[in-house]
Design a protein around this motif. Structure first.
Motif, PDB file in Angstrom:
ATOM      1  N   SER A   1      -6.489   3.210  -5.348  1.00 53.59           N
ATOM      2  CA  SER A   1      -6.399   2.505  -4.064  1.00 53.59           C
ATOM      3  C   SER A   1      -5.015   2.605  -3.434  1.00 53.59           C
ATOM      4  O   SER A   1      -4.860   2.402  -2.230  1.00 53.59           O
TER       5      SER A   1
ATOM      6  N   ASP B   1      -2.709   0.495  -4.186  1.00 54.59           N
ATOM      7  CA  ASP B   1      -2.185  -0.865  -4.135  1.00 54.59           C
ATOM      8  C   ASP B   1      -1.173  -1.108  -5.256  1.00 54.59           C
ATOM      9  O   ASP B   1      -1.437  -0.807  -6.417  1.00 54.59           O
TER      10      ASP B   1
ATOM     11  N   LYS C   1       0.865  -1.181   0.000  1.00 48.90           N
ATOM     12  CA  LYS C   1       0.000   0.000   0.000  1.00 48.90           C
ATOM     13  C   LYS C   1       0.902   1.231   0.000  1.00 48.90           C
ATOM     14  O   LYS C   1       1.701   1.425   0.912  1.00 48.90           O
TER      15      LYS C   1
END
Length: 65
Positions: free
Chosen positions: A36, A38, A5
């Motif tokens: 996100s 990610d 992350k």
């Protein structure tokens, strides 16, 4: 696939920077999701999570633990 992350990405240039940093580590099948935060890469990639974190923080982004 390992997931990292990443905080601080705001544009496609950020995505490219993170992708290039991981390519320099020989990561394969890199995917960066801007919304996100990610970042994923192939599990068989022979790099440690610490190396990934270091590469990303070196280019100015924060990696969540």
């Amino acid at each position: 696939m390992p997931v990292v992350k990443v905080k601080g990405m705001s544009c496609q240039h950020c995505v490219k920077s993170v992708t290039e940093a991981l390519k320099a580590l020989k990561a394969k099948d890199i995917s960066v999701d801007l919304l996100s935060g990610d970042v994923t890469y192939a599990e068989e990639t022979p790099i440690t999570p610490d190396a990934v974190k270091e590469a990303i923080t070196k280019i100015g982004f924060e990696v969540e633990a």
